[in-house]
Design a protein around this motif. Sequence first.
Motif, mmCIF file in Angstrom:
data_model
loop_
_atom_site.group_PDB
_atom_site.id
_atom_site.type_symbol
_atom_site.label_atom_id
_atom_site.label_comp_id
_atom_site.label_asym_id
_atom_site.label_seq_id
_atom_site.Cartn_x
_atom_site.Cartn_y
_atom_site.Cartn_z
ATOM 1 N N PHE A 261 53.915 40.134 38.732
ATOM 2 C CA PHE A 261 53.968 41.109 37.650
ATOM 3 C C PHE A 261 54.296 40.362 36.352
ATOM 4 O O PHE A 261 55.424 39.954 36.130
ATOM 5 C CB PHE A 261 55.038 42.169 37.946
ATOM 6 C CG PHE A 261 54.858 43.466 37.208
ATOM 7 C CD1 PHE A 261 54.249 44.552 37.810
ATOM 8 C CD2 PHE A 261 55.314 43.614 35.901
ATOM 9 C CE1 PHE A 261 54.093 45.758 37.143
ATOM 10 C CE2 PHE A 261 55.159 44.807 35.219
ATOM 11 C CZ PHE A 261 54.552 45.885 35.843
ATOM 12 N N PHE A 262 53.279 40.175 35.494
ATOM 13 C CA PHE A 262 53.429 39.332 34.312
ATOM 14 C C PHE A 262 53.374 40.158 33.022
ATOM 15 O O PHE A 262 52.402 40.879 32.785
ATOM 16 C CB PHE A 262 52.301 38.292 34.260
ATOM 17 C CG PHE A 262 52.380 37.251 35.341
ATOM 18 C CD1 PHE A 262 52.932 36.007 35.092
ATOM 19 C CD2 PHE A 262 51.883 37.518 36.617
ATOM 20 C CE1 PHE A 262 52.992 35.043 36.094
ATOM 21 C CE2 PHE A 262 51.945 36.567 37.622
ATOM 22 C CZ PHE A 262 52.505 35.315 37.360
ATOM 23 N N ILE A 263 54.408 40.054 32.196
ATOM 24 C CA ILE A 263 54.387 40.661 30.864
ATOM 25 C C ILE A 263 53.899 39.577 29.907
ATOM 26 O O ILE A 263 54.583 38.582 29.668
ATOM 27 C CB ILE A 263 55.790 41.166 30.440
ATOM 28 C CG1 ILE A 263 56.343 42.162 31.484
ATOM 29 C CG2 ILE A 263 55.721 41.790 29.049
ATOM 30 C CD1 ILE A 263 55.554 43.439 31.633
ATOM 31 N N MET A 264 52.710 39.767 29.362
ATOM 32 C CA MET A 264 52.029 38.712 28.613
ATOM 33 C C MET A 264 52.197 38.832 27.094
ATOM 34 O O MET A 264 51.841 37.919 26.359
ATOM 35 C CB MET A 264 50.527 38.734 28.936
ATOM 36 C CG MET A 264 50.203 38.714 30.424
ATOM 37 S SD MET A 264 50.728 37.197 31.242
ATOM 38 C CE MET A 264 49.537 36.040 30.569
ATOM 39 N N GLY A 265 52.719 39.967 26.599
ATOM 40 C CA GLY A 265 52.859 40.139 25.150
ATOM 41 C C GLY A 265 51.551 40.572 24.489
ATOM 42 O O GLY A 265 50.636 41.066 25.139
ATOM 43 N N ARG A 266 51.474 40.350 23.196
ATOM 44 C CA ARG A 266 50.311 40.756 22.413
ATOM 45 C C ARG A 266 49.052 40.024 22.874
ATOM 46 O O ARG A 266 49.081 38.810 23.116
ATOM 47 C CB ARG A 266 50.558 40.482 20.925
ATOM 48 C CG ARG A 266 49.396 40.842 20.020
ATOM 49 C CD ARG A 266 49.699 40.465 18.580
ATOM 50 N NE ARG A 266 50.657 41.388 17.987
ATOM 51 C CZ ARG A 266 50.338 42.515 17.369
ATOM 52 N NH1 ARG A 266 49.061 42.879 17.271
ATOM 53 N NH2 ARG A 266 51.263 43.290 16.840
ATOM 54 N N ALA A 267 47.943 40.749 22.971
ATOM 55 C CA ALA A 267 46.664 40.143 23.367
ATOM 56 C C ALA A 267 45.978 39.545 22.148
ATOM 57 O O ALA A 267 45.797 40.238 21.145
ATOM 58 C CB ALA A 267 45.761 41.201 23.995
ATOM 59 N N GLY A 268 45.628 38.258 22.220
ATOM 60 C CA GLY A 268 44.900 37.622 21.121
ATOM 61 C C GLY A 268 43.557 38.291 20.921
ATOM 62 O O GLY A 268 43.188 38.668 19.816
ATOM 63 N N ASP A 269 42.817 38.463 21.998
ATOM 64 C CA ASP A 269 41.524 39.149 21.964
ATOM 65 C C ASP A 269 41.442 40.033 23.206
ATOM 66 O O ASP A 269 41.098 39.571 24.297
ATOM 67 C CB ASP A 269 40.376 38.138 21.942
ATOM 68 C CG ASP A 269 39.007 38.804 21.739
ATOM 69 O OD1 ASP A 269 38.868 39.991 22.107
ATOM 70 O OD2 ASP A 269 38.103 38.141 21.221
ATOM 71 N N ALA A 270 41.791 41.300 23.032
ATOM 72 C CA ALA A 270 41.857 42.233 24.162
ATOM 73 C C ALA A 270 40.525 42.322 24.895
ATOM 74 O O ALA A 270 40.473 42.390 26.130
ATOM 75 C CB ALA A 270 42.279 43.619 23.681
ATOM 76 N N ASN A 271 39.442 42.290 24.138
ATOM 77 C CA ASN A 271 38.113 42.396 24.719
ATOM 78 C C ASN A 271 37.848 41.280 25.728
ATOM 79 O O ASN A 271 37.371 41.531 26.838
ATOM 80 C CB ASN A 271 37.085 42.344 23.587
ATOM 81 C CG ASN A 271 35.884 43.206 23.855
ATOM 82 O OD1 ASN A 271 34.874 42.699 24.288
ATOM 83 N ND2 ASN A 271 35.998 44.505 23.609
ATOM 84 N N GLU A 272 38.167 40.069 25.347
ATOM 85 C CA GLU A 272 37.952 38.906 26.230
ATOM 86 C C GLU A 272 38.820 38.993 27.477
ATOM 87 O O GLU A 272 38.399 38.637 28.579
ATOM 88 C CB GLU A 272 38.213 37.601 25.474
ATOM 89 C CG GLU A 272 37.127 37.214 24.493
ATOM 90 C CD GLU A 272 35.748 37.125 25.151
ATOM 91 O OE1 GLU A 272 35.628 36.429 26.176
ATOM 92 O OE2 GLU A 272 34.803 37.763 24.653
ATOM 93 N N ILE A 273 40.052 39.450 27.297
ATOM 94 C CA ILE A 273 40.977 39.574 28.429
ATOM 95 C C ILE A 273 40.454 40.592 29.444
ATOM 96 O O ILE A 273 40.445 40.346 30.647
ATOM 97 C CB ILE A 273 42.388 39.963 27.935
ATOM 98 C CG1 ILE A 273 43.032 38.753 27.226
ATOM 99 C CG2 ILE A 273 43.269 40.444 29.086
ATOM 100 C CD1 ILE A 273 44.232 39.097 26.390
#
Length: 414
Positions: A261-273
């Motif tokens: 269970f990983f809390i990754m923070g803000r997404a640099g590019d949500a689309n790519e993720i």
Amino acid sequence: MNQLKKLLIIGFVWPEPKSSAAGGRMMQLISIFKEKGFEITFASAAQDSDFMIDLAEFGVEKKSIELNSSSFDDFIAGLNPDVVLFDRFMIEEQFGWRVIENCPKAIRILDTEDLHCLRTARQKAFKENRNFELPDLLSEEVAKREIASILRCDVSLMISEFEMDILKNVFKINEDLLFYLPFLVDKMNEEELQKLPSFEERKNFVFIGNFLHEPNWNTVQYLKEAIWPFIKKDFPEAVLEVYGAYPSQKVLQLHQPKNGFFIMGRAGDANEIVKKSRIVLAPIRFGAGLKGKLLEAMQCGTPSATTTIGSESMHANLPWNGFIEDNPEEFSKKAIALYQDENLWKQAQKKGITIINECYQKSKYSAQLISLVNSLLINSERHRLHNFMGNLLQHHAFKSTMYMSKWIEAKNKN
């Protein structure tokens, strides 16, 4: 030669399309009016943020304004817009009377984002451990303010057909004051689907959501406490990556790599993720409006697992691109099956494309919106004459809000 029409957008915040669906929605509206030749000014009393979009790149003038200040009167009188768009009802409350006083002919549009009273009433019912019922809305304090704002405007943009039905049937709002405008995206075809990462190239479950939005925090909490234990029991190798802007300390404390269970923070590019993920998990338990994260999943060819609330008004009567389930144990079983079964996954992916093409076509809705605005510009007097309740509220609210604002302004000067 026709003079360019002027649109003034008064924003609750500066648009952050990479942080929230609301920011994406605002940029969609800007692009519609820009494509139709409007000259756009975006004004807000909000502080600048590190993640706000550069409006100048889109040919939009940026203007900082003040709350409870007559400087806004001078600004709007000088601008003299043809159309004013309020970003949420709180902004109409604050600036609506000033718009009417200085530019009485300007068309006033309210972008509701979602029905705030619905979100608030559902959240209250959830916290009190009871079922939400539509009559609950009638006693909701914020409903009185929100409905009054809708009535005072020439038209309100509604993102959800379910919420339009509530306004018409529970609050008896005339449908001439409402316009259905969902999220707007371009059509997708099978060829575009083939260009996206394949089933084998993707891995992990993912959740993305702005943590300033309470339903998102609640969803992650629910995933951690009620759903993830079931998934890990039957699928020990499972990994969930949680992304989102503005995570609080209580969100960060859920980070548990040993448990996948990983809390990754803000997404640099949500689309790519999302494109690289195999399944979007979004067991949303309360809220309103349309869920931008679920439409984004469809665009990325990523099946999703959500709840009745999550899917509300998002897919007409079309099959969901994954599954809809409210029981946590069943949700977990179906999530694993969707993750592991390539045929099931591919079928779900195609259903998402069908939903996009049937329900969210930009060309269809943008043309209808501009047609409505042009009609209001020509027929505003007749339109307003038939909105007696709006005129009544405008008359009384104008006085009370005006004197309150002037009192605050005078107090601030002392």
